[in-house]
Write an enzyme that holds these catalytic residues in place. Structure first.
Site, PDB file in Angstrom:
ATOM      1  N   LYS A  33      64.173  36.409  81.576  1.00 45.25           N
ATOM      2  CA  LYS A  33      64.876  35.312  82.257  1.00 45.25           C
ATOM      3  C   LYS A  33      65.638  34.478  81.229  1.00 45.25           C
ATOM      4  O   LYS A  33      65.389  34.573  80.022  1.00 45.25           O
ATOM      5  CB  LYS A  33      63.864  34.457  83.027  1.00 45.25           C
ATOM      6  N   TYR A 242      76.638   9.070  61.725  1.00 43.89           N
ATOM      7  CA  TYR A 242      76.647   8.067  62.786  1.00 43.89           C
ATOM      8  C   TYR A 242      75.490   7.093  62.626  1.00 43.89           C
ATOM      9  O   TYR A 242      74.367   7.488  62.282  1.00 43.89           O
ATOM     10  CB  TYR A 242      76.507   8.744  64.154  1.00 43.89           C
TER      11      TYR A 242
END
Ligand SMILES: *Cc1c(COP(=O)(O)O)cnc(C)c1O
Length: 345
Positions: A33, A242
């Site tokens: 999956k 940042y």
């Protein structure tokens, strides 16, 4: 080249499958999956089919349809979400086997496709998917007269062998399936490791195939190498990235590498995760940004053209720890921008 290189070792996946198969008393399936836990469902399943796997598991009918195109006719493709309202065409056209989760799904499947095979998923305590005991009791006789190929359930706590849920779910599954005509399946990777009592006729390993815990003996499967875009020297007291969350405590050499949270390198790793230049550890310096990481490479004798963030020295589970998550999420978050290379295709 500006993108990371993700190398997926299909030989290692095959070796992990064979190792889990040796531990299992019955048939060993494979869960592919979420695009084979980020490693490529078509590539992984095709390789495991060549190793002898005959039963595959996916989450949705759409995933099953794509997998059928890769595998061709023959192997069973079982769908955990069962038979949803719009799935009939996909199930019929791609010969998928839905794991029916409720009386409503059972009625839908038997009405729409009376001759098409199906499994039944039972809830034995996880309370996520599957029929509860009373519903199963009421519909069992009817379902057993059709082409029922599998009766399965799923363990909630199999990664913790001491957890009392394991024995409770084993007892519930044993009781609910006593005398059933179809093959039975209870265990994923963790359940296989709990021993023969938990293995029944078919097992469903996922994460262990891809080198993840709780299969401690797994061979590592993925290597992720990120290109260095730029190197600079930063003076004592300057900041990086940042929010200026890293301050140089010495004269620091910073390598800026190409990959960020848009590639699944979770922002929570900021200032914490490590990268590797062969055996040498280099720490993230500053925030993870969307497409870039900044890395303290001061102690390297020479800055290489790539730094590894997944490699034998740092497995998916070790990187997960720096990100406050689990190896499964690191794998299934692996970015689509990476250039994927396969070993053993
Ligand atoms: C995902 C899943 C598996 C595989 O689990 P792993 O822990 O990755 O081995 C097996 N069965 C079900 C029902 C699942 O949802």
């Amino acid at each position: 080249m500006g993108t990371g290189i993700l190398t997926i070792d299909l030989d290692a996946i095959a070796a992990n499958w064979r190792a889990l198969a040796r531990l299992s008393r019955g048939e060993t399936g494979a869960v592919v999956k979420a695009n084979g836990y980020g490693c490529g469902a078509a590539e992984v399943a095709s390789r495991l089919a060549r190793e002898g796997a005959r039963s595959f598991f996916v989450a949705t009918a759409e995933e099953g349809a794509a997998l059928r195109k890769a595998l061709g006719p023959g192997p069973a493709i079982n769908v955990f979400s069962g038979h949803m309202a719009s799935d009939t065409g996909l199930i019929r056209d791609h010969a998928l086997t839905p794991m029916l989760n409720s009386p409503e799904q059972a009625a839908r499947h038997r009405t729409a496709l009376p001759d098409a095979p199906y499994g039944v998923q039972l809830d034995t305590g996880m309370n996520r998917l599957g029929m509860e005991a009373p519903d199963w009791g009421a519909s069992r006789a009817g379902l057993e007269t059709g082409p029922l190929t599998l009766v399965m359930s799923h363990l909630a706590c199999a990664d913790d062998p001491a957890h009392p849920m394991n024995a409770a779910q084993l007892a519930a599954f044993t009781k609910m399936t006593a005398g059933v005509s179809a093959p039975r399946s209870l265990s994923a990777t963790g359940g296989i490791l709990l021993g023969a009592d938990y293995q029944f006729d078919l097992t469903r390993p996922g994460v262990g195939l891809y080198g993840g815990q709780p299969f401690a003996q797994a061979r590592p499967v993925v290597r992720l190498s990120l290109p260095v875009v730029q190197v600079r020297d930063v003076a004592f007291g300057e900041t990086v990235g940042y929010s200026a969350s890293f301050t140089a405590g010495r004269k620091t050499r910073i390598a800026t590498v190409s990959a960020g949270y848009a590639d699944g390198l979770i922002r929570y790793m900021s200032n914490t995760a490590q990268l590797y230049a062969n055996e040498n550890i280099c720490r993230l310096a500053g925030r993870v940004s969307m497409d870039l990481l900044t890395v303290d490479v001061t102690d390297l004798p020479e800055v290489p053209d790539h730094l590894d963030i997944l490699c034998p020295q740092q497995t998916v589970d070790q990187l997960a720890e720096a990100a406050g998550t689990i190896g499964y999420e690191i794998l299934t978050s692996l970015g689509r921008r990476y250039k994927r290379r396969y070993i053993g295709a």
